[in-house]
Design an enzyme around this catalytic site. Structure first.
Site, PDB file in Angstrom:
ATOM      1  CG  ASN A 144      -0.179  -0.045   2.510  1.00 20.92           C
ATOM      2  OD1 ASN A 144       0.481   0.907   2.863  1.00 20.92           O
ATOM      3  ND2 ASN A 144      -0.240  -1.185   3.218  1.00 20.92           N
TER       4      ASN A 144
ATOM      5  CE  LYS B  62       8.092 -11.334 -14.723  1.00 23.08           C
ATOM      6  NZ  LYS B  62       8.593 -10.845 -15.989  1.00 23.08           N
TER       7      LYS B  62
ATOM      8  N   PRO C 276      -2.086 -12.130  10.765  1.00 27.15           N
ATOM      9  CG  PRO C 276      -0.064 -12.473  11.869  1.00 27.15           C
ATOM     10  CD  PRO C 276      -0.719 -12.605  10.537  1.00 27.15           C
TER      11      PRO C 276
ATOM     12  CB  ILE D 147       0.475  -6.762  14.834  1.00 29.54           C
ATOM     13  CG1 ILE D 147       0.928  -7.543  13.594  1.00 29.54           C
ATOM     14  CG2 ILE D 147       1.634  -6.515  15.779  1.00 29.54           C
ATOM     15  CD1 ILE D 147       1.811  -6.765  12.633  1.00 29.54           C
TER      16      ILE D 147
ATOM     17  CG  PHE E  97      -2.418   5.601  13.556  1.00 34.95           C
ATOM     18  CD1 PHE E  97      -1.616   5.505  14.675  1.00 34.95           C
ATOM     19  CD2 PHE E  97      -2.489   6.821  12.892  1.00 34.95           C
ATOM     20  CE1 PHE E  97      -0.892   6.595  15.127  1.00 34.95           C
ATOM     21  CE2 PHE E  97      -1.770   7.916  13.332  1.00 34.95           C
ATOM     22  CZ  PHE E  97      -0.971   7.810  14.453  1.00 34.95           C
TER      23      PHE E  97
ATOM     24  CE  LYS F 174     -10.124   0.158  11.085  1.00 36.90           C
ATOM     25  NZ  LYS F 174      -9.314   0.897  10.150  1.00 36.90           N
TER      26      LYS F 174
HETATM   27  O1  PMT Z   1       3.002   6.164   6.454  1.00 44.34           O
HETATM   28  P1  PMT Z   1       2.328   7.454   6.038  1.00 44.34           P
HETATM   29  O2  PMT Z   1       2.392   7.718   4.563  1.00 44.34           O
HETATM   30  O3  PMT Z   1       2.793   8.620   6.853  1.00 44.34           O
HETATM   31  O4  PMT Z   1       0.773   7.263   6.332  1.00 44.34           O
HETATM   32  C1  PMT Z   1       0.332   7.095   7.651  1.00 44.34           C
HETATM   33  C2  PMT Z   1      -0.867   6.159   7.743  1.00 44.34           C
HETATM   34  C3  PMT Z   1      -2.030   6.755   6.972  1.00 44.34           C
HETATM   35  C4  PMT Z   1      -0.510   4.773   7.180  1.00 44.34           C
HETATM   36  C5  PMT Z   1      -1.190   6.045   9.272  1.00 44.34           C
HETATM   37  O5  PMT Z   1      -1.497   7.332   9.755  1.00 44.34           O
HETATM   38  C6  PMT Z   1      -2.388   5.123   9.526  1.00 44.34           C
HETATM   39  O6  PMT Z   1      -3.530   5.563   9.573  1.00 44.34           O
HETATM   40  N1  PMT Z   1      -2.119   3.795   9.745  1.00 44.34           N
HETATM   41  C7  PMT Z   1      -3.166   2.772   9.967  1.00 44.34           C
HETATM   42  C8  PMT Z   1      -3.815   2.381   8.680  1.00 44.34           C
HETATM   43  C9  PMT Z   1      -5.081   1.582   8.903  1.00 44.34           C
HETATM   44  O7  PMT Z   1      -6.152   2.037   8.716  1.00 44.34           O
HETATM   45  O8  PMT Z   1      -4.926   0.416   9.401  1.00 44.34           O
HETATM   46  P2  PMT Z   1      -6.078  -0.692   9.680  1.00 44.34           P
HETATM   47  O9  PMT Z   1      -7.427  -0.134   9.707  1.00 44.34           O
HETATM   48  O10 PMT Z   1      -5.806  -1.775   8.725  1.00 44.34           O
HETATM   49  O11 PMT Z   1      -5.661  -1.163  11.106  1.00 44.34           O
HETATM   50  C10 PMT Z   1      -6.098  -0.553  12.319  1.00 44.34           C
HETATM   51  C11 PMT Z   1      -4.976  -0.672  13.322  1.00 44.34           C
HETATM   52  O12 PMT Z   1      -4.584  -2.033  13.529  1.00 44.34           O
HETATM   53  C12 PMT Z   1      -3.704   0.044  12.921  1.00 44.34           C
HETATM   54  O13 PMT Z   1      -3.155   0.574  14.082  1.00 44.34           O
HETATM   55  C13 PMT Z   1      -2.828  -1.055  12.358  1.00 44.34           C
HETATM   56  O14 PMT Z   1      -1.446  -0.787  12.509  1.00 44.34           O
HETATM   57  C14 PMT Z   1      -3.248  -2.249  13.202  1.00 44.34           C
HETATM   58  N2  PMT Z   1      -3.149  -3.542  12.502  1.00 44.34           N
HETATM   59  C15 PMT Z   1      -3.930  -3.786  11.410  1.00 44.34           C
HETATM   60  C16 PMT Z   1      -3.883  -5.013  10.780  1.00 44.34           C
HETATM   61  C17 PMT Z   1      -3.015  -6.000  11.286  1.00 44.34           C
HETATM   62  N3  PMT Z   1      -2.936  -7.171  10.709  1.00 44.34           N
HETATM   63  N4  PMT Z   1      -2.258  -5.744  12.354  1.00 44.34           N
HETATM   64  C18 PMT Z   1      -2.311  -4.526  12.964  1.00 44.34           C
HETATM   65  O15 PMT Z   1      -1.596  -4.295  13.930  1.00 44.34           O
END
Ligand code: PMT
Length: 405
Positions: free
Chosen positions: A209, A295, A313, A315, A331, A345
């Protein structure tokens, strides 16, 4: 303009790294500081005072008996209105003088007579740095509450390689900026994830991404500035590790997951539990079920290949579910309904704080707009640079840690 309004005395002692002090001075001025330069006589053999005078727009002081100060007390007056006294480079001889309270020239006298914090950026040959006398002097200086920034390891002017190089001007600038930040996380241990993950399909393709890592790296820097010991588990990004932050580079979500759990286990083993976990990474929710070692070829007339996906998973969810979890911060990057999705969330992952941002603000740029969601409700932060927002987030985390005690 991180140093706007700050008054800095820049001391330059004798060493080849003195030429880098000119660039450091330029950076300090560019960042808004007013800088007064004082040099040792030895330093003038490496760079002339004219260079520093031209860059600072101020007369340079070298001589204890300089009659330009009306009261002839440059050693007292120069530091009286300073916010910090920074000596870069600080030679082995200069460290020895300061450690022992010697004052036989203007700069060492100024250091002894100062009434502001002192930062020293050592620069010397590696043998001089490793010499027991220098080790003793550095220990004394630290015990006296003097901040030692660097040195770094690498190639030296003498042709040898090792510890003793002065930090680069940008690194010293970052240390100075950090010096002025409130130490709201002093002694805390912080673990972060940042950047994207890359889930390989074949040797040249994968699912990823647009996360640049900037938000996570800014938070790592802000946490370090606030006095924390910071470890950053980072997906593939094109950013240098923030100074003083330990970075663990990973590629896939499963590697990120393993690295985070290894860190938590290592902290527990050392009886030094993690205080805060901040998940900033944009982790891929899914990965290809199988990695294709060759490939993938485009076969004429064949149907496009199907990629079967497996869930990665969670995390953050797993860390938050530990029996004694650190303070967990998540986030949420959403394209719409930010408040509802972010709060949802937060509850689903069972975390005290989630940071919401809109995808068009968050991904890639240097600025962002954040809303913090916690038990006290919503806290919108005005659009700003990612670093300044990171500092506000760190302040909120410190408040929540305080409440948990
Ligand atoms: O890196 P930049 O270009 O500065 O951009 C920053 C950002 C937009 C990536 C950042 O600010 C941000 O929002 N990161 C979270 C992106 C997101 O929406 O993640 P999510 O909805 O998939 O996950 C929610 C939370 O769970 C996040 O804290 C993520 O790190 C965590 N997560 C998600 C999936 C997973 N398998 N393990 C996780 O720990």
């Amino acid at each position: 303009m991180e140093l706007q309004g700050k008054r800095i005395v820049l001391g330059v002692s004798g060493g080849i790294a003195a030429y880098k002090a000119a660039e450091l001075l330029r950076l300090l001025i560019k960042d808004g500081a007013t800088v007064q330069v004082a040099m040792t006589e030895a330093a003038t053999h490496f760079v002339t005072p004219v260079t520093f005078q031209a860059l600072s727009g101020q007369p340079v002081f070298i001589d204890q008996w300089d009659a330009r100060m009306a009261n002839n007390m440059a050693h007292i007056d120069l530091s009286r209105h300073a916010d910090v006294l920074l000596v870069a480079p600080a030679s082995a001889d200069f460290l020895a003088k300061v450690a022992n309270g010697l004052a036989d020239d203007l700069l060492s006298t100024l250091v002894l007579a100062r009434d502001c914090p002192l930062l020293l950026a050592p620069a010397m040959n590696r043998q001089m740095w490793e010499n027991p006398a220098t080790r003793r002097n550095v220990a004394t200086l630290r015990a006296d509450g003097i901040a030692i920034v660097g040195p770094a390891s690498g190639e030296q002017a003498c042709g040898e390689t090792g510890l003793g190089r002065m930090l680069e001007p940008e690194e010293i600038l970052a240390e100075l900026i950090a010096h002025f930040q409130p130490k709201v996380l002093a002694g805390k241990r912080v673990l972060l994830t940042a950047g994207p993950t890359f889930e390989a399909i074949d040797p040249v393709r994968g699912i990823t991404n647009l996360s640049s890592g900037k938000m996570g790296y800014a938070i790592a820097r802000a946490a370090r500035e606030a006095g924390a010991q910071v470890t950053l588990v980072s997906g593939p990004v094109d950013l240098p590790a923030p100074p003083g932050v330990e970075r663990i580079a990973v590629t896939s979500a499963r590697q990120m997951h393993a690295a985070v759990h290894r860190q938590i286990a290592a902290h527990a083993e050392n009886a030094a539990d993690l205080d805060v976990f901040i998940a900033v990474a944009a982790v891929a929710d899914y990965r290809p079920a199988t990695f294709i070692a060759q490939k993938i070829k485009k076969a004429a007339q064949a149907a496009p290949p199907m990629i079967e996906l497996r869930q990665n998973p969670d995390i953050l969810g797993e860390v938050a579910a530990l029996p004694k979890p650190p303070l967990c911060v998540g986030f949420a990057a959403e394209s719409e309904n930010l408040a509802a999705y972010a709060e949802n969330k937060r509850r689903r992952k069972g975390i005290p704080l989630i940071v919401g941002n809109l995808i068009h603000d968050g991904f890639g740029g240097d600025r962002n707009t954040l809303i913090l969601f916690d038990d006290d409700g919503q806290h919108p932060l005005a659009p700003d640079s990612k670093l300044r927002l990171a500092r506000q987030l760190v302040a909120r985390i410190a408040t929540l840690l305080e409440k948990r005690r």
